[in-house]
Design a protein around this motif. Sequence first.
Motif, short mmCIF file in Angstrom:
data_model
loop_
_atom_site.label_atom_id
_atom_site.label_comp_id
_atom_site.label_asym_id
_atom_site.label_seq_id
_atom_site.Cartn_x
_atom_site.Cartn_y
_atom_site.Cartn_z
N UNK A 22 0.55 -1.13 -0.12
CA UNK A 22 0.10 -0.05 -0.24
C UNK A 22 0.87 1.16 -0.12
N UNK A 23 1.66 1.35 0.62
CA UNK A 23 2.77 2.56 0.87
C UNK A 23 3.58 2.77 -0.30
N UNK A 24 3.66 1.54 -1.12
CA UNK A 24 4.18 1.36 -2.56
C UNK A 24 3.45 2.26 -3.27
N UNK A 25 2.44 2.20 -3.80
CA UNK A 25 1.01 2.91 -4.15
C UNK A 25 0.64 3.61 -4.00
N UNK A 26 0.76 4.25 -2.32
CA UNK A 26 0.60 5.58 -1.79
C UNK A 26 1.94 6.82 -2.62
N UNK A 27 3.05 5.69 -2.86
CA UNK A 27 4.11 6.35 -3.54
C UNK A 27 3.69 7.34 -4.44
N UNK A 28 3.21 6.30 -5.74
CA UNK A 28 2.98 6.97 -6.77
C UNK A 28 1.76 8.05 -6.79
N UNK A 29 0.90 8.06 -5.70
CA UNK A 29 0.25 8.96 -5.41
C UNK A 29 0.61 10.22 -4.26
N UNK A 30 1.70 10.02 -4.36
CA UNK A 30 2.28 10.78 -3.37
C UNK A 30 3.41 12.05 -4.81
N UNK A 31 3.76 10.98 -5.33
CA UNK A 31 4.80 12.01 -6.65
C UNK A 31 3.82 13.08 -7.14
N UNK A 32 2.46 12.48 -7.56
CA UNK A 32 1.66 13.62 -8.48
C UNK A 32 0.94 14.68 -7.60
N UNK A 33 0.58 13.92 -6.25
CA UNK A 33 0.35 15.39 -4.70
C UNK A 33 1.58 16.46 -4.77
N UNK A 34 3.07 16.30 -4.82
CA UNK A 34 3.87 16.95 -4.87
C UNK A 34 3.73 17.64 -6.41
N UNK A 35 3.58 17.27 -7.90
CA UNK A 35 3.93 17.91 -8.62
C UNK A 35 3.24 19.17 -8.56
N UNK A 36 3.92 19.81 -9.64
CA UNK A 36 3.15 20.59 -10.44
C UNK A 36 1.01 20.94 -10.57
N UNK A 37 0.69 21.55 -10.13
CA UNK A 37 -0.69 21.82 -10.20
C UNK A 37 -1.60 20.81 -9.33
N UNK A 38 -0.85 20.16 -8.67
CA UNK A 38 -1.44 19.17 -7.55
C UNK A 38 -2.43 20.07 -6.56
N UNK A 39 -3.02 19.78 -5.97
CA UNK A 39 -3.93 20.16 -4.81
C UNK A 39 -3.72 20.22 -3.36
N UNK A 40 -3.25 21.57 -3.07
CA UNK A 40 -2.38 21.01 -1.15
C UNK A 40 -3.54 20.25 -0.31
N UNK A 41 -4.90 20.37 -0.76
CA UNK A 41 -5.29 18.90 0.31
C UNK A 41 -4.99 17.45 -0.07
N UNK A 42 -4.66 17.74 -1.36
CA UNK A 42 -4.21 16.14 -1.45
C UNK A 42 -2.77 15.68 -1.43
N UNK A 43 -2.17 16.49 -0.94
CA UNK A 43 -0.78 16.81 -0.15
C UNK A 43 -0.93 16.26 0.84
N UNK A 44 -1.23 16.93 2.08
CA UNK A 44 -1.65 16.95 3.15
C UNK A 44 -2.49 16.02 3.40
#
Length: 282
Positions: A22-44
């Motif tokens: 699960x944490x491996x999958x979350x890593x892909x989400x985290x990479x997107x959340x930290x990317x340009x244009x991603x919402x602050x809420x998703x990263x938090x």
Amino acid sequence: RVACGDAGRCQAAAGTEAGVKGSTALGHIAGGAAGAGAGAASGATCLHALLAAVEANPEEQELLLNIARCLSKLSTDSRCLSALEAARGAPLMLLRTAERHCCCGPLLLRLAFVLGNATTCSNGVRKELGGNPEAHSMLLHLLQSQVDAAALGPSTQAAAAAPAHAPTAQAQEACTKLLRLLANLAMNAPAGRALAARPEVAELLGRLLGSFCFEAAGELTLNAVAALSNLAYYRDGCDESEQQGANQVRGCCLWRRPQRMQCTACRLWCLLHQSGSMPAKA
């Protein structure tokens, strides 16, 4: 997870394996959340979930390594760093995790990277860690262990030529990240004074700068000089402490004998070095 007999151990193992995946999958989400244009809420949201997982699984090294990979991605985003600052106690928890698993080089590297980013951008994180003597001791213990692991001394050139995955090269990289954290904490005045008053800090910095050349380990020496410069700023009470005797622990140890001569020699070397960054930091 339930710890009761064989069934409990099976559930625990299954839970850990699921957490790793699960944490491996979350890593892909985290990479997107930290990317340009991603919402602050998703990263938090990702950040808070990861911190909760660290707190709930302090001994699961593989899981923690995946979490640290995710946090590394998130720590490059200022909005996520603001969320980390707001999560009181989280930076200290990450430092404790790094110390608990200091023998796991990849985990230590990533957590030091996260804390280095956080203390670069967040005055709140600097205050939280800088105002905690336990954090100072953990940081110096980690740095000492990595300095020892880096096999500093006459073998510097051999260490520089080692593959990137070699233990010596990995320890050098860890030293680099931890020195950055030390330099950042020294920007906080109470922390800077407390760290500068510790003799082992002067000894470690002198050992590092006396063992590496810029060509062999440029970033490491730059960070060591940055830490030296930030800590050497705090000269409060150094002359008085010398007059009061060697048992007094006051003022900046970098300006006491013999550390004063070592510090002066290191700074002179930096000033004479051809690299444009070194004289500026010195």
